[in-house]
Write an enzyme that holds these catalytic residues in place. Structure first.
Site, PDB file in Angstrom:
ATOM      1  N   TYR A  17     -28.469 -94.335  34.887  1.00 57.20           N
ATOM      2  CA  TYR A  17     -27.889 -92.938  34.325  1.00 57.20           C
ATOM      3  C   TYR A  17     -29.033 -92.293  33.484  1.00 57.20           C
ATOM      4  O   TYR A  17     -28.556 -91.463  32.454  1.00 57.20           O
ATOM      5  CB  TYR A  17     -26.568 -93.115  33.604  1.00 57.20           C
ATOM      6  CG  TYR A  17     -25.371 -93.288  34.667  1.00 57.20           C
ATOM      7  CD1 TYR A  17     -25.156 -92.481  35.468  1.00 57.20           C
ATOM      8  CD2 TYR A  17     -24.764 -94.499  34.815  1.00 57.20           C
ATOM      9  CE1 TYR A  17     -23.946 -92.332  36.529  1.00 57.20           C
ATOM     10  CE2 TYR A  17     -23.540 -94.702  35.895  1.00 57.20           C
ATOM     11  CZ  TYR A  17     -23.511 -93.452  36.422  1.00 57.20           C
ATOM     12  OH  TYR A  17     -22.369 -93.549  37.450  1.00 57.20           O
ATOM     13  N   HIS A  75     -19.045 -94.046  41.858  1.00 53.20           N
ATOM     14  CA  HIS A  75     -20.357 -93.195  41.739  1.00 53.20           C
ATOM     15  C   HIS A  75     -20.691 -92.853  43.085  1.00 53.20           C
ATOM     16  O   HIS A  75     -20.448 -93.393  43.904  1.00 53.20           O
ATOM     17  CB  HIS A  75     -21.772 -93.776  40.878  1.00 53.20           C
ATOM     18  CG  HIS A  75     -22.879 -93.076  41.424  1.00 53.20           C
ATOM     19  ND1 HIS A  75     -23.034 -92.163  40.592  1.00 53.20           N
ATOM     20  CD2 HIS A  75     -23.486 -93.643  42.131  1.00 53.20           C
ATOM     21  CE1 HIS A  75     -24.334 -91.919  40.966  1.00 53.20           C
ATOM     22  NE2 HIS A  75     -24.572 -92.478  41.954  1.00 53.20           N
ATOM     23  N   ASN A 108     -13.938 -93.860  35.711  1.00 48.37           N
ATOM     24  CA  ASN A 108     -13.663 -93.010  36.883  1.00 48.37           C
ATOM     25  C   ASN A 108     -13.987 -93.460  38.176  1.00 48.37           C
ATOM     26  O   ASN A 108     -14.185 -92.769  39.355  1.00 48.37           O
ATOM     27  CB  ASN A 108     -14.186 -91.634  37.160  1.00 48.37           C
ATOM     28  CG  ASN A 108     -15.620 -91.460  36.961  1.00 48.37           C
ATOM     29  OD1 ASN A 108     -16.279 -92.547  36.839  1.00 48.37           O
ATOM     30  ND2 ASN A 108     -16.188 -90.416  36.717  1.00 48.37           N
ATOM     31  N   LYS A 150     -17.036 -98.769  40.234  1.00 49.91           N
ATOM     32  CA  LYS A 150     -17.334 -99.041  38.996  1.00 49.91           C
ATOM     33  C   LYS A 150     -16.761-100.226  38.292  1.00 49.91           C
ATOM     34  O   LYS A 150     -15.570-100.680  39.154  1.00 49.91           O
ATOM     35  CB  LYS A 150     -17.180 -97.782  38.052  1.00 49.91           C
ATOM     36  CG  LYS A 150     -18.339 -96.373  38.689  1.00 49.91           C
ATOM     37  CD  LYS A 150     -18.147 -95.398  37.569  1.00 49.91           C
ATOM     38  CE  LYS A 150     -18.990 -94.303  38.150  1.00 49.91           C
ATOM     39  NZ  LYS A 150     -18.913 -92.996  37.070  1.00 49.91           N
ATOM     40  N   GLU A 164     -31.464 -94.165  44.380  1.00 47.82           N
ATOM     41  CA  GLU A 164     -30.590 -95.188  44.189  1.00 47.82           C
ATOM     42  C   GLU A 164     -30.242 -96.470  44.836  1.00 47.82           C
ATOM     43  O   GLU A 164     -29.996 -97.446  44.239  1.00 47.82           O
ATOM     44  CB  GLU A 164     -29.158 -94.282  43.609  1.00 47.82           C
ATOM     45  CG  GLU A 164     -29.143 -93.386  42.569  1.00 47.82           C
ATOM     46  CD  GLU A 164     -28.280 -92.485  42.462  1.00 47.82           C
ATOM     47  OE1 GLU A 164     -27.189 -92.446  43.228  1.00 47.82           O
ATOM     48  OE2 GLU A 164     -27.925 -91.862  41.380  1.00 47.82           O
TER      49      GLU A 164
HETATM   50  P1  ATP Z   1     -21.181 -89.903  38.871  1.00 51.20           P
HETATM   51  O1  ATP Z   1     -22.942 -89.628  38.730  1.00 51.20           O
HETATM   52  O2  ATP Z   1     -21.007 -91.247  38.224  1.00 51.20           O
HETATM   53  O3  ATP Z   1     -21.202 -90.044  40.634  1.00 51.20           O
HETATM   54  P2  ATP Z   1     -20.308 -87.393  38.543  1.00 51.20           P
HETATM   55  O4  ATP Z   1     -21.626 -86.982  39.289  1.00 51.20           O
HETATM   56  O5  ATP Z   1     -18.976 -87.058  39.138  1.00 51.20           O
HETATM   57  O6  ATP Z   1     -20.524 -88.898  38.282  1.00 51.20           O
HETATM   58  P3  ATP Z   1     -21.942 -86.861  36.158  1.00 51.20           P
HETATM   59  O7  ATP Z   1     -22.116 -85.524  35.434  1.00 51.20           O
HETATM   60  O8  ATP Z   1     -23.191 -87.465  36.906  1.00 51.20           O
HETATM   61  O9  ATP Z   1     -20.613 -87.039  36.957  1.00 51.20           O
HETATM   62  O10 ATP Z   1     -21.786 -87.768  34.815  1.00 51.20           O
HETATM   63  C1  ATP Z   1     -21.830 -89.340  34.991  1.00 51.20           C
HETATM   64  C2  ATP Z   1     -20.737 -90.232  34.695  1.00 51.20           C
HETATM   65  O11 ATP Z   1     -20.799 -90.107  33.203  1.00 51.20           O
HETATM   66  C3  ATP Z   1     -19.294 -89.876  35.086  1.00 51.20           C
HETATM   67  O12 ATP Z   1     -19.172 -90.099  36.147  1.00 51.20           O
HETATM   68  C4  ATP Z   1     -18.568 -90.289  33.959  1.00 51.20           C
HETATM   69  O13 ATP Z   1     -18.162 -91.614  34.349  1.00 51.20           O
HETATM   70  C5  ATP Z   1     -19.513 -90.145  32.655  1.00 51.20           C
HETATM   71  N1  ATP Z   1     -19.067 -89.173  32.118  1.00 51.20           N
HETATM   72  C6  ATP Z   1     -19.401 -87.777  32.631  1.00 51.20           C
HETATM   73  N2  ATP Z   1     -18.868 -86.565  31.702  1.00 51.20           N
HETATM   74  C7  ATP Z   1     -18.177 -87.575  30.557  1.00 51.20           C
HETATM   75  C8  ATP Z   1     -17.390 -87.147  29.574  1.00 51.20           C
HETATM   76  N3  ATP Z   1     -17.401 -85.902  29.318  1.00 51.20           N
HETATM   77  N4  ATP Z   1     -16.975 -88.121  28.682  1.00 51.20           N
HETATM   78  C9  ATP Z   1     -17.173 -89.234  29.183  1.00 51.20           C
HETATM   79  N5  ATP Z   1     -17.725 -89.714  29.973  1.00 51.20           N
HETATM   80  C10 ATP Z   1     -18.313 -88.902  30.961  1.00 51.20           C
HETATM   81 MG    MG Z   2     -23.468 -87.570  38.837  1.00 53.95          MG
END
Ligand code: ATP
Ligand code: MG
Length: 131
Positions: A43, A109, A106, A3, A120
């Site tokens: 997303y 992904h 974070n 990211k 994807e």
């Molecule tokens: P990713 O899909 O990016 O691998 P993930 O599967 O761990 O992450 P998801 O629940 O799919 O988490 O959320 C997608 C992304 O949205 C997260 O990686 C984060 O960057 C963002 N995100 C999720 N929850 C929050 C939150 N509470 N506040 C801000 N950003 C969030």
């Molecule tokens: Mg995810």
């Protein structure tokens, strides 16, 4: 996907090194930048969540590295390698613990299912770009 925060913080090499050392084989790799529209599409599953606008803005804020990775049990093993969504809760030694700034920024992904990994992979790469 590495990211924009991790790219800007100089962690792309360290992250790719950790991925390769964990036994993942790179089948496709690309430096690119998502438009807000493409980030929103990627997303789209989260489009009703309160953080969606922030997520789209962040994911289109700078270059990213996209990759297709191969390994047995790849989805589950990769999620273990990257750690919890919130780096404050991620296990020691995971990519998010080592390199992420916050739950929103974070570092990386990972696909959450084989089905989504295919979708994807097709989002980023043509057939000529994977080996
Ligand atoms: P990713 O899909 O990016 O691998 P993930 O599967 O761990 O992450 P998801 O629940 O799919 O988490 O959320 C997608 C992304 O949205 C997260 O990686 C984060 O960057 C963002 N995100 C999720 N929850 C929050 C939150 N509470 N506040 C801000 N950003 C969030
Ligand atoms: Mg995810």
């Amino acid at each position: 996907m590495i990211k924009p925060d991790a790219m800007a913080n100089g962690h792309s090499g360290g992250i790719l090194d950790q991925i390769i050392k964990a036994g993942f084989h790179i089948r496709a790799l690309k430096l690119t930048k998502l438009s807000a529209e493409k980030a929103g599409e990627f997303y789209a599953v989260h489009n009703q969540r309160p953080f969606y606008g922030e997520l789209v803005e962040f994911m289109s804020s700078g270059p990213i590295i996209a990759a297709i990775l191969e390994k047995s049990n790849a989805v589950e093993d990769f999620r273990k390698l990257i750690g919890a969504t919130n780096p404050a809760q991620a296990e020691e030694g995971t990519i998010r613990k080592r390199f992420a700034e916050s739950i929103g920024r974070n570092a990386i992904h990972g696909s959450d299912s084989d089905e989504n990994a295919k979708i994807e992979g097709d989002f980023f790469f043509s057939g000529l770009e994977r080996f």
